[in-house]
Design an enzyme around this catalytic site. Sequence first.
Site, short mmCIF file in Angstrom:
data_model
loop_
_atom_site.label_atom_id
_atom_site.label_comp_id
_atom_site.label_asym_id
_atom_site.label_seq_id
_atom_site.Cartn_x
_atom_site.Cartn_y
_atom_site.Cartn_z
N GLY A 143 -27.79 -58.93 -90.04
CA GLY A 143 -26.09 -58.94 -89.55
C GLY A 143 -25.33 -58.69 -90.92
CE LYS A 144 -29.16 -58.48 -95.66
NZ LYS A 144 -30.15 -58.42 -94.50
CB THR A 145 -24.93 -53.60 -93.19
OG1 THR A 145 -26.27 -53.99 -93.88
CG2 THR A 145 -23.86 -52.42 -93.68
CE LYS B 120 -41.69 -71.35 -98.16
NZ LYS B 120 -41.76 -72.16 -99.27
N GLY C 293 -30.50 -62.08 -96.99
CA GLY C 293 -31.21 -62.52 -96.15
C GLY C 293 -32.15 -61.30 -95.43
CB SER D 29 -43.65 -73.00 -101.94
OG SER D 29 -44.06 -71.72 -101.51
N PRO E 96 -33.89 -58.38 -93.37
CG PRO E 96 -35.54 -56.60 -93.53
CD PRO E 96 -35.34 -58.11 -93.73
N GLY E 97 -31.88 -56.94 -90.73
CA GLY E 97 -31.56 -56.99 -89.43
C GLY E 97 -30.82 -58.37 -89.06
P1 ADP Z 1 -28.77 -56.11 -92.19
O1 ADP Z 1 -27.54 -55.56 -92.84
O2 ADP Z 1 -28.85 -57.69 -92.33
O3 ADP Z 1 -30.04 -55.42 -92.35
P2 ADP Z 1 -27.38 -55.15 -89.80
O4 ADP Z 1 -26.06 -55.47 -90.26
O5 ADP Z 1 -27.79 -53.63 -89.83
O6 ADP Z 1 -28.60 -55.96 -90.78
O7 ADP Z 1 -27.73 -55.45 -88.28
C1 ADP Z 1 -28.71 -54.70 -87.55
C2 ADP Z 1 -28.11 -54.79 -86.26
O8 ADP Z 1 -28.26 -56.04 -85.70
C3 ADP Z 1 -26.68 -54.30 -86.05
O9 ADP Z 1 -26.64 -53.49 -85.07
C4 ADP Z 1 -25.81 -55.24 -85.61
O10 ADP Z 1 -24.90 -55.22 -85.13
C5 ADP Z 1 -26.98 -56.33 -85.13
N1 ADP Z 1 -26.70 -57.75 -85.26
C6 ADP Z 1 -26.96 -58.56 -86.30
N2 ADP Z 1 -26.53 -59.83 -86.21
C7 ADP Z 1 -25.67 -59.83 -85.28
C8 ADP Z 1 -24.99 -60.91 -84.46
N3 ADP Z 1 -25.13 -62.03 -84.96
N4 ADP Z 1 -24.33 -60.78 -83.31
C9 ADP Z 1 -24.35 -59.46 -83.26
N5 ADP Z 1 -24.96 -58.28 -83.63
C10 ADP Z 1 -25.87 -58.55 -84.46
#
Ligand code: ADP
Length: 760
Positions: A348-350, A706, A343, A663, A345-346
Amino acid sequence: MAVVPVYNMVTLPDSSLYLQTDVYKAMTGRAPVENEKVTVIVARKEANRRELDSDSFFPIGVSGLIREVNPQGYLLIRLTQRVNLDEVYVYPDKTIELTVSRRPDREDMDPGEAAQRVTAVKEALLSFSRDFEWGEMLRGFIAAWETLGDVGAGMSPWMTDSNDERYALLAEDSQRARFDALEAMIYQNLELARVRVKAQSAQQQDHQKLYKEQALRKQIAYLQQELDEMHPEELTDLRKLELKIESCGMNETARKEAGKLMNRLKAEGENSHESGMLTDYLEFLTSLPWEREPAKTIALDEAERILDEDHFGLEKVKKRILEQIAVMQLRGRQSGSILLFVGAPGTGKTSIGQSIARALGREYVRVSLGGVRDEADIRGHRRTYIGAMPGRILDGIHKCGVSNPVMVLDEVDKLSASYNGDPASALLEVLDPEQNSSFTDHYLNVPYDLSDVLFICTANTTDTIPEPLLNRMETIRFQGYTPIEKQEIALRHLLPKAMEAAGLGEGALQLSGETVAHVIDEYTREAGVRGLKKRIDTLCRSAAVALVRGAETPITVTPAQLREYLDMSPIHQKSVRDSAEPGVVTGLAWTQVGGDVLYIETKATRGSGKLTITGQLGDVMKESAQIAVSLVKSMYPEQAEALEKEDLHIHVPDGATPKDGPSAGITLTTALASLVSGIPVPPAVAMTGEVSLQGSINPIGGLPEKLMAAQRSGVKKVFIPADNVDDLRDVAKEVRDKLTIVPVQTVGEVLSDLSLRGGA
Ligand code: ADP
């Protein structure tokens, strides 16, 4: 005449037979009398006297005289003559009666030769007897033997030959043949005895050496310990390392390797040029977690509560994770299928990886693979390299200090192969449950068991992940958040954390939903919440400054104050254009950071039917453009002639981001149709779909992203391939509700809907 039944003895004429008086009595039923005549007969199988009957015996026996009955309980029978047993009676009281006749030998053995050969056999036996401590006694016996029959009878107890083989000697009429056979039997048994004695003494020596070594080692260890205890502060670094090698619980292979290098270190001394490398290695080796962590029982409800506590939404992802936990529990395993979170960035994957570790009560470690090009990054450098290091996987294990962490391998899509080997294939080995129980890092050089590690991978896209690696993993998509979800995440998670980090007490800063919504709309443009997190952090820091300057709590921020608090101007939101002109159509693209809208512009100029395409398009998109041109020519035949005298130019602005994929087919076609027909398409209408040369519309990927981008940018109506309708389930309701979504099967449907004439 006494009859003596025997079993498993060498009984031959011209030999002496020693018997215990008790045994004689038991076998004959009478006491021995000196000079009494006896006949020795041979039983076919082992039996006591009570079981014997007239068929129990071989047909030839040997008779002689009792020469001596000695008070120590022995008697000596001198055997002289072979006899045929003509009749054998065994009475009910088990006394045996025989009728016998002499059985003459064939006298074909020269006595002189016999005497010589007996001497040779005795010599061989004597020399053998010197190898024993008890050989002295044996030598006494040997000296007393006169005939080969004596030797055979004397050695009888040590011979391995069977009863039948022994009897065969007696049955032999030819003296020479009997002599030869007996001689061979004696030599063979002598050889066997020799081998056995040699093996025994060799074994004894080995054992002695081992015992001695063990005893010495124990003693050294004991003395060393005494010394260590007397001077704990004086433990040398070497000694400390040695103690660590003993105590860290490493496997046998590792211990051997450690022992080898320890000896080298000792031999070369602490100032040698290798000592640094050796010490570093041993330090690393001994500080790895070698002992396996036991599996914990996980309460599923508690795990679910923890996942919910850390992350808002992500229902599907959480459900899949709980499934994984349940399966691991049932199988009694600490690892399971390898999940790949994909997905923008940001999203919540990590951080959900961290949350999984918390739910499982296990350590968490993150290994970034972004930009890794060298196989050695995964698998380590060989120790012989200067500055050799372990690979990132083992480094991660080393850092977290347990054998069963949750290991997040970040950005597996950013691996790339180079002349230094293919890191992806090394990673494959790490992730393969068949192989990873004995993963060998080049630096470590001994296998390490990774089978308890729970691996989770993350990526922005699956496009750049090599197929074999991708096949190992189960892809789970993180679709990005809607504005409402972002608002929830901000208020429930990001704000409390940011306030704590900025040292703001509870309630010191209050943000209304409206303010947060403004931050999301005007100060971020993303699928995830990374930017949003930064903005909220900034707000908290600004509030901290205000607080220290003496502002009153609670501090509130209105949408109008955002500009000042955030110290930035609102981000130019890409919203759809106001004016419509023929030849320009809104398309939707999927990028690694989520969805995006783009415009496809077309223009015709006087010329000769040439096609120009600009805007950093990939090959696939260029082909789509050619298909679009052909399609439009066939759909507007009346314009075809005019098109011959014009050059067509297709441009996709925002040239810095390379674009590719099929697409945009429908958008390209529609833009050209609009150009040719001179009818504009409203900018708030967007579309996505691959187009075939026949004009049918094929499905595309990334629909949720999209559509989210379309809605963010103010698009009102979207054409999607009819085959993608199922994907709408993954699109948040608030997004679907705000869009008119029109599934289509052919280009004609789109053109008619937009009243661009034609229609195939
Ligand atoms: P990714 O690995 O996808 O780039 P991160 O896991 O680093 O994203 O997430 C970035 C920030 O957003 C983190 O501080 C995370 O705690 C927060 N975050 C992302 N998704 C959620 C969610 N569903 N609920 C709470 N916090 C979230």
